[in-house]
Design a protein around this motif. Structure first.
Motif, PDB file in Angstrom:
ATOM      1  N   HIS A  87      -5.170 -16.205  46.564  1.00  0.00           N
ATOM      2  CA  HIS A  87      -6.026 -16.777  45.530  1.00  0.00           C
ATOM      3  C   HIS A  87      -5.857 -15.944  44.262  1.00  0.00           C
ATOM      4  O   HIS A  87      -5.125 -14.954  44.276  1.00  0.00           O
ATOM      5  CB  HIS A  87      -7.488 -16.863  45.981  1.00  0.00           C
ATOM      6  CG  HIS A  87      -8.151 -15.539  46.268  1.00  0.00           C
ATOM      7  ND1 HIS A  87      -7.649 -14.615  47.156  1.00  0.00           N
ATOM      8  CD2 HIS A  87      -9.305 -14.985  45.788  1.00  0.00           C
ATOM      9  CE1 HIS A  87      -8.453 -13.567  47.211  1.00  0.00           C
ATOM     10  NE2 HIS A  87      -9.459 -13.755  46.387  1.00  0.00           N
ATOM     11  N   HIS A  89      -8.224 -14.253  42.201  1.00  0.00           N
ATOM     12  CA  HIS A  89      -9.189 -13.271  41.693  1.00  0.00           C
ATOM     13  C   HIS A  89      -8.472 -12.057  41.113  1.00  0.00           C
ATOM     14  O   HIS A  89      -7.375 -11.699  41.548  1.00  0.00           O
ATOM     15  CB  HIS A  89     -10.143 -12.824  42.806  1.00  0.00           C
ATOM     16  CG  HIS A  89     -11.221 -13.828  43.097  1.00  0.00           C
ATOM     17  ND1 HIS A  89     -11.842 -13.938  44.317  1.00  0.00           N
ATOM     18  CD2 HIS A  89     -11.782 -14.773  42.302  1.00  0.00           C
ATOM     19  CE1 HIS A  89     -12.752 -14.896  44.265  1.00  0.00           C
ATOM     20  NE2 HIS A  89     -12.730 -15.427  43.060  1.00  0.00           N
ATOM     21  N   ASP A  91      -8.496  -8.986  41.463  1.00  0.00           N
ATOM     22  CA  ASP A  91      -7.998  -7.895  42.304  1.00  0.00           C
ATOM     23  C   ASP A  91      -6.815  -8.346  43.175  1.00  0.00           C
ATOM     24  O   ASP A  91      -6.286  -7.555  43.945  1.00  0.00           O
ATOM     25  CB  ASP A  91      -9.122  -7.301  43.161  1.00  0.00           C
ATOM     26  CG  ASP A  91      -9.942  -8.342  43.902  1.00  0.00           C
ATOM     27  OD1 ASP A  91      -9.980  -9.508  43.475  1.00  0.00           O
ATOM     28  OD2 ASP A  91     -10.555  -7.982  44.927  1.00  0.00           O
ATOM     29  N   HIS A  92      -6.412  -9.600  43.030  1.00  0.00           N
ATOM     30  CA  HIS A  92      -5.247 -10.101  43.762  1.00  0.00           C
ATOM     31  C   HIS A  92      -4.112 -10.486  42.806  1.00  0.00           C
ATOM     32  O   HIS A  92      -3.012 -10.793  43.253  1.00  0.00           O
ATOM     33  CB  HIS A  92      -5.656 -11.290  44.657  1.00  0.00           C
ATOM     34  CG  HIS A  92      -6.675 -10.888  45.688  1.00  0.00           C
ATOM     35  ND1 HIS A  92      -6.372 -10.723  47.018  1.00  0.00           N
ATOM     36  CD2 HIS A  92      -7.994 -10.561  45.561  1.00  0.00           C
ATOM     37  CE1 HIS A  92      -7.455 -10.324  47.677  1.00  0.00           C
ATOM     38  NE2 HIS A  92      -8.450 -10.225  46.808  1.00  0.00           N
ATOM     39  N   HIS A 176     -14.389 -19.164  49.225  1.00  0.00           N
ATOM     40  CA  HIS A 176     -14.370 -17.974  48.361  1.00  0.00           C
ATOM     41  C   HIS A 176     -13.805 -18.348  46.994  1.00  0.00           C
ATOM     42  O   HIS A 176     -14.237 -17.859  45.964  1.00  0.00           O
ATOM     43  CB  HIS A 176     -13.543 -16.890  49.055  1.00  0.00           C
ATOM     44  CG  HIS A 176     -13.445 -15.608  48.299  1.00  0.00           C
ATOM     45  ND1 HIS A 176     -14.549 -14.853  47.965  1.00  0.00           N
ATOM     46  CD2 HIS A 176     -12.372 -14.940  47.805  1.00  0.00           C
ATOM     47  CE1 HIS A 176     -14.148 -13.779  47.308  1.00  0.00           C
ATOM     48  NE2 HIS A 176     -12.838 -13.807  47.183  1.00  0.00           N
ATOM     49  N   ASP A 195      -9.090 -13.290  51.358  1.00  0.00           N
ATOM     50  CA  ASP A 195     -10.513 -12.959  51.380  1.00  0.00           C
ATOM     51  C   ASP A 195     -11.338 -13.998  52.146  1.00  0.00           C
ATOM     52  O   ASP A 195     -12.561 -14.052  51.994  1.00  0.00           O
ATOM     53  CB  ASP A 195     -11.067 -12.853  49.943  1.00  0.00           C
ATOM     54  CG  ASP A 195     -10.616 -11.581  49.235  1.00  0.00           C
ATOM     55  OD1 ASP A 195      -9.929 -10.750  49.860  1.00  0.00           O
ATOM     56  OD2 ASP A 195     -10.960 -11.428  48.039  1.00  0.00           O
TER      57      ASP A 195
HETATM   58 ZN   LIG Z   1     -11.376 -12.733  46.092  1.00  0.00          ZN
END
Ligand SMILES: [Zn+2]
Ligand SMILES: [Zn+2]
Length: 285
Positions: A87, A89, A91-92, A176, A195
């Motif tokens: 995904h 986000h 932090d990814h 998520h 996640d």
């Molecule tokens: Zn996430």
């Protein structure tokens, strides 16, 4: 081709870390998990092969660390065939613009995640009011505005196949985020869960720091759709994975994984869903 690439307007370094930061674990001979501060990146492919991919792209400002990790494992100047995203986000995708510019490789993500990766749509803001500790409280500083990968990001093939990983298939695991996916290999039941669930209580700074292993639902501050998140966990549990690498926390396998996932499904309301928060209406359950 590259000039329209950019991070989101709220892109910034996040000062958070864990005891595993900088560590790598060879979970299987062709499955390597490396922790960047508080998030995992995964390398799929044998170290003696030039055929490998990177799953997820770490925290902001971590491109050098990711490149070094890859060159240490696969040899100098080696580059993955592609970056696959569970995904989008922050932090990814934290280092993804630098990585795509450095390697000139394609990125694949679920169709429903593309608006967040092409500058069209922001994720909902993190919810600091969810039950949880310091990480939840600091979540308003987490970037939620879209990055722009322009034409460098493509949708995953609709037949479930995974580019460059013929043994894997992708599984839509929303909740998520709308286009969240997990990657599963039937032959040895290896799962890259992103996640959809994680093995650390990501909302609590102490637990993130120590990486105490404990099954948990998706990180609370960023999860807007708990009904879908529950369906996704059930879907993954039904696959009976033998090994799981999650976006946060240590890899989990065998008996512990099986019993933990079963418990997460049975007690999803208590374990995963916060008692309060912007995206919660517990009375409707
Ligand atoms: Zn996430
Ligand atoms: Zn995450």
């Amino acid at each position: 081709m590259n000039k329209d690439l950019s991070y989101g307007n709220d892109y910034k370094y996040i000062p958070a870390t864990s005891v595993n930061s900088g560590d790598g674990i060879e979970v299987l001979p062709d499955l390597y998990c490396h922790t960047i501060q508080i998030v995992n990146i995964i390398l799929v492919g044998k170290p003696d092969s030039k055929d490998f991919v990177l799953v997820d792209a770490g925290m902001p400002n971590s491109a050098d660390k990711i490149i070094t990790t890859i060159e240490n494992r696969f040899g100098e100047n080696s580059r993955p065939k592609a970056i696959l995203l569970t995904h989008g986000h922050f932090d990814h995708v934290g280092a993804i613009i630098d990585l795509v510019k450095h390697w000139g490789i394609p990125v694949y993500a679920h169709e429903l995640e593309l608006p967040f990766l092409t500058g069209k749509m922001s994720y909902p803001e993190a919810d600091p009011t969810v039950e949880g500790g310091m990480v939840a409280k600091m979540s308003p500083m987490f970037p939620n505005e879209p990055i722009n990968l322009g034409s460098n990001v493509e949708k995953l093939p609709s037949d479930g196949s995974v580019p460059h990983l013929p043994e894997f298939r992708w599984i839509h695991t929303p909740g998520h985020s709308p286009g969240h996916v997990s990657f599963f290999r039937e032959a040895d039941r290896a799962l890259i869960a992103g996640d959809a669930f994680v093995t650390v209580k990501q909302e609590y700074l102490y637990k993130v720091l120590t990486q105490e292993q404990e099954i948990s639902g998706p990180p609370r501050y960023f999860t807007p759709d708990w009904a879908a998140a529950f369906e996704s966990v059930k879907k993954l549990e039904a696959l009976k994975p033998k090994t799981a690498i999650t976006g946060h926390g240590l890899p989990m396998s065998g008996e512990l994984l099986e019993s933990s996932l079963k418990k997460l499904v049975e007690e999803f309301d208590q374990i995963a869903i916060p008692d309060h928060g912007k995206y919660i209406d517990k009375h409707s359950h």
